[in-house]
Design an enzyme around this catalytic site. Structure first.
Site, PDB file in Angstrom:
ATOM      1  N   HIS A 157       0.828  -1.212   0.000  1.00  0.00           N
ATOM      2  CA  HIS A 157       0.000   0.000   0.000  1.00  0.00           C
ATOM      3  C   HIS A 157       0.863   1.262   0.000  1.00  0.00           C
ATOM      4  O   HIS A 157       0.376   2.342  -0.326  1.00  0.00           O
ATOM      5  CB  HIS A 157      -0.936  -0.001   1.210  1.00  0.00           C
ATOM      6  N   HIS A 162      -1.300  -0.339  -9.979  1.00  0.00           N
ATOM      7  CA  HIS A 162      -1.316  -0.014 -11.404  1.00  0.00           C
ATOM      8  C   HIS A 162      -2.550   0.800 -11.790  1.00  0.00           C
ATOM      9  O   HIS A 162      -3.657   0.525 -11.316  1.00  0.00           O
ATOM     10  CB  HIS A 162      -1.303  -1.300 -12.241  1.00  0.00           C
ATOM     11  N   THR A 210       3.218   6.284  -4.797  1.00  0.00           N
ATOM     12  CA  THR A 210       4.598   6.739  -4.908  1.00  0.00           C
ATOM     13  C   THR A 210       5.520   5.544  -4.704  1.00  0.00           C
ATOM     14  O   THR A 210       5.257   4.674  -3.872  1.00  0.00           O
ATOM     15  CB  THR A 210       4.928   7.812  -3.862  1.00  0.00           C
ATOM     16  N   TRP A 212       8.663   5.683  -3.676  1.00  0.00           N
ATOM     17  CA  TRP A 212       9.610   5.873  -2.572  1.00  0.00           C
ATOM     18  C   TRP A 212       9.095   5.223  -1.295  1.00  0.00           C
ATOM     19  O   TRP A 212       7.891   5.022  -1.127  1.00  0.00           O
ATOM     20  CB  TRP A 212       9.835   7.364  -2.317  1.00  0.00           C
ATOM     21  N   ASP A 214       8.117   6.198   1.576  1.00  0.00           N
ATOM     22  CA  ASP A 214       7.769   7.487   2.169  1.00  0.00           C
ATOM     23  C   ASP A 214       6.553   7.436   3.083  1.00  0.00           C
ATOM     24  O   ASP A 214       5.993   8.474   3.441  1.00  0.00           O
ATOM     25  CB  ASP A 214       7.541   8.526   1.070  1.00  0.00           C
ATOM     26  N   SER A 216       3.565   6.439   2.439  1.00  0.00           N
ATOM     27  CA  SER A 216       2.327   6.898   1.804  1.00  0.00           C
ATOM     28  C   SER A 216       1.131   6.011   2.124  1.00  0.00           C
ATOM     29  O   SER A 216      -0.008   6.410   1.881  1.00  0.00           O
ATOM     30  CB  SER A 216       2.510   7.036   0.290  1.00  0.00           C
ATOM     31  N   HIS A 382      -0.469 -13.537  -1.380  1.00  0.00           N
ATOM     32  CA  HIS A 382      -1.751 -13.701  -0.692  1.00  0.00           C
ATOM     33  C   HIS A 382      -1.860 -15.027   0.052  1.00  0.00           C
ATOM     34  O   HIS A 382      -2.687 -15.165   0.960  1.00  0.00           O
ATOM     35  CB  HIS A 382      -2.893 -13.550  -1.698  1.00  0.00           C
ATOM     36  N   ARG A 483       0.958  -7.853 -18.361  1.00  0.00           N
ATOM     37  CA  ARG A 483       1.979  -6.822 -18.179  1.00  0.00           C
ATOM     38  C   ARG A 483       3.333  -7.232 -18.743  1.00  0.00           C
ATOM     39  O   ARG A 483       4.350  -6.599 -18.464  1.00  0.00           O
ATOM     40  CB  ARG A 483       2.085  -6.480 -16.686  1.00  0.00           C
ATOM     41  N   GLU A 599       1.872  -2.806  27.647  1.00  0.00           N
ATOM     42  CA  GLU A 599       1.215  -3.934  28.311  1.00  0.00           C
ATOM     43  C   GLU A 599       1.128  -5.146  27.387  1.00  0.00           C
ATOM     44  O   GLU A 599       1.122  -6.298  27.853  1.00  0.00           O
ATOM     45  CB  GLU A 599      -0.184  -3.530  28.791  1.00  0.00           C
TER      46      GLU A 599
END
Length: 617
Positions: A157, A162, A210, A212, A214, A216, A382, A483, A599
């Protein structure tokens, strides 16, 4: 003068590429090829020899398996003007402002292979039914738990998705398997094919996330999503009083990326939202003059680096549980000199001694940074998810096995999407996390793909449900073909691994060989990548195949060394002294959980890593 003495030893498929290699590459190839072909494999060697093998193989992959897609010439800028991560991933590479940003091309690790005439050969639903669909659940023992399965989905994520076309495609189950398919047919959107208008590869696909590292997944991949998750007070992000994500009026969770999510990803998004907010509190206390925007920017840098570090020296180490990989992944972050030397003296030497993190300047090896189509393909995991979650009670005293008492099973499919968010709000963060921590995840093997994914509701980018159900197992087989990702045997050739010549080279499982022959005949070249990765005999301690691992070797390093926020800007000036200290003192997911839920770790986590089954030692 060439190394002609090596040619009889070299696999015939590699003799041509070997003949064109410069002298240094030939030496490196002979080293790795001798261990690939011989009886004494690299993973059985002493640690230093194993590390030498991995470094040599990575060097070859960096030279021969990074292919640009699209225009390599981007906009230059002064990095001093952007000492923070932008919402859409732009302005990271000073020589190419657009590199790695939302809406740029996926790269390639090898030339695309046009399969337009082979999209249905063999039929994806036949492949899914006969070779992938779960018969009896197989798990990973104590090595890897369901938190580990959720973690890699959390990373996906962050990294990749795509762009789809408006054209719908329908796959209809052939008669030979129709009675065994939960869906007799299903419709889905094609991946949008886009002209590159550049030399070399002529068409490609856009990444809507993105590329990277980062964060996101919690911040979003553009300013609009970012604005939706921010409070605009003290740099913080929105989070519920119960420690879970908030939700919109339509029930969709409020977080950076919520498409096709489930409760396991949601709790990690919530945990790292709390982590971001805790960093904001620490920075505000240390630097009270910082504005809301400054606090947010620094906290995002710190939180993203913590995520990257957890993945590098914690999750991956448990995924590839060997002494060589433990040393190798820590060397990626700290260098061979180790943490103590780096903490005391800073980055010393080059990437080998000092690690990739903290290098004086980023290195993209002459190819604009992106994630790749092949990287996407090897992350099809998966099968890590079980069919049910065994819910446990963390408020009770330990049972006779010193674990939280078992309460009941919950179907994982009930934890998907909006329905899963509603159920999670009743379960709560602590119970969900402790339950996932104590249960082993699924093995990446044949006949272990969750059946509920063969009749699942996909989502739009905004997290709302689509009307058409899909068979995800069949769709994943189709996607690699669509692809133009090489099939298994060609994939291995392209990364300089010896191809298989017969099914018995792939696996010693007689039933697997029988069914592979039934589906593909004797043509090993038709073997789909996903099936090959599941069928391949694993290295002891590895949860993934060696074929997939080679893409990991390349791209795990690239995600760090191409990013200036992990290299030239990994410093106190960019992160603040307090922020850099936060990253440097966090060694794994266990530390993050302990920071917010002590805890849980004190009472229930016996394992050294939060990604191992928690009652293991």
């Amino acid at each position: 003068m060439g190394l002609s003495f090596g040619k009889p030893f070299i696999h015939p498929d590699f003799r041509d590429v070997f003949s064109k290699m410069p002298f240094g590459d030939k030496l490196g190839f002979l080293l790795v090829h001798s261990l690939d072909k011989g009886n004494l494999k690299w993973h059985k060697m002493p640690v230093l020899i194993g590390l030498l093998y991995l470094n040599t193989r990575r060097t070859l992959l960096e030279k021969y398996n990074l292919l640009p897609v699209g225009n390599s010439n981007g906009t230059q800028f002064n990095p001093d003007n952007f000492r923070y991560r932008t919402g859409d991933g732009k302005y990271n590479d000073p020589d190419n402002a657009e590199a790695g940003s939302q809406g740029t091309f996926f790269g390639r690790n090898m030339d695309p292979v046009d399969q337009k005439n082979e999209l249905m050969s063999p039929d994806p639903m036949v492949v899914a039914t006969k070779l992938l669909a779960r018969r009896e659940y197989k798990d990973t023992g104590k090595q890897f738990n369901i938190l580990a399965a959720a973690w890699i989905q959390f990373m996906v994520h962050d990294w990749m998705d795509h762009l789809e076309d408006t054209q719908q495609i329908e796959i209809i189950a052939p008669e030979e398997v129709a009675s065994q398919c939960p869906l007799k047919s299903f419709k889905f959107f094609a991946t949008k094919e886009i002209p590159t208008n550049a030399e070399g590869i002529k068409t490609g696909h856009y990444n809507t996330r993105t590329a990277w590292w980062d964060g996101s997944a919690i911040y979003g991949a553009n300013e609009q999503k970012l604005d939706n998750v921010r409070t605009f007070v003290d740099g913080k992000l929105k989070i519920g009083d119960d420690g879970l994500l908030l939700h919109g009026d339509n029930g969709v969770a409020i977080s950076g990326d919520v498409r096709n999510s489930w409760a396991g990803v949601s709790i990690l998004q919530a945990l790292f939202t709390k982590e971001h907010n805790a960093v904001c509190d620490a920075l505000k206390k240390e630097y009270p003059m910082l504005s809301d925007e400054e606090l947010y920017r620094h906290a995002r840098l710190v939180t993203s680096a913590v995520i990257a570090k957890v993945h590098t020296i914690d999750w991956t180490v448990e995924l590839l549980k060997t002494k060589i990989m433990n040393a190798g992944m820590h060397a990626n972050w700290y260098g061979l000199l180790g943490k103590r030397i780096k903490d005391t003296f800073g980055h010393i030497g080059g990437p080998a001694l000092g690690g990739l993190v903290g290098l004086k300047k980023p290195n993209n090896h002459g190819v604009p940074y992106s994630l790749t189509e092949e990287f996407t393909s090897v992350y099809r995991m998966h099968s890590l998810l079980p069919s049910t979650l065994k819910l446990r009670d963390p408020t009770a005293e330990p049972d006779q096995t010193n674990t939280p008492p078992y309460q009941k099973d919950i179907n994982i499919e009930d934890l998907l999407g909006i329905k899963g968010e509603q159920l999670l709000s009743k379960i709560g963060f602590e119970k969900q996390t402790v339950s996932m921590g104590h249960q082993a995840c699924g093995a990446l093997e044949l006949w272990n793909y969750p059946v509920f994914f063969r009749d699942v509701i996909p989502q739009n980018v905004d997290g709302t449900s689509r009307p058409d159900h899909i068979d995800l197992a069949a769709l994943e087989v189709y996607r690699d073909r669509e692809r133009s990702v090489s099939r298994y045997n060609m994939f291995r050739r392209k990364i300089l691994l010896p191809p298989i010549e017969k099914w018995e080279d792939l696996t010693s499982d007689e039933e697997a060989v029988k069914v592979l022959r039934e589906v593909y005949g004797d043509d090993v070249e038709k073997l789909d990548l996903l099936v090959g990765l599941m069928a391949e005999t694993k290295i002891k301690g590895f949860a993934i195949s060696e074929t997939a691992f080679n893409i990991f070797i390349l791209m795990a390093s690239r995600r760090l060394e191409a990013d200036r926020f992990f290299t030239s800007n990994f410093n106190e000036k960019t992160y603040t002294k307090k922020g850099l200290q936060w990253v440097n003192t966090t060694e794994g997911l266990r530390d993050v959980i302990h920071r917010h839920y002590p805890e849980i770790t004190d009472k229930w986590m016996k394992s050294a890593s939060a990604f191992s089954v928690w009652d293991s030692k």
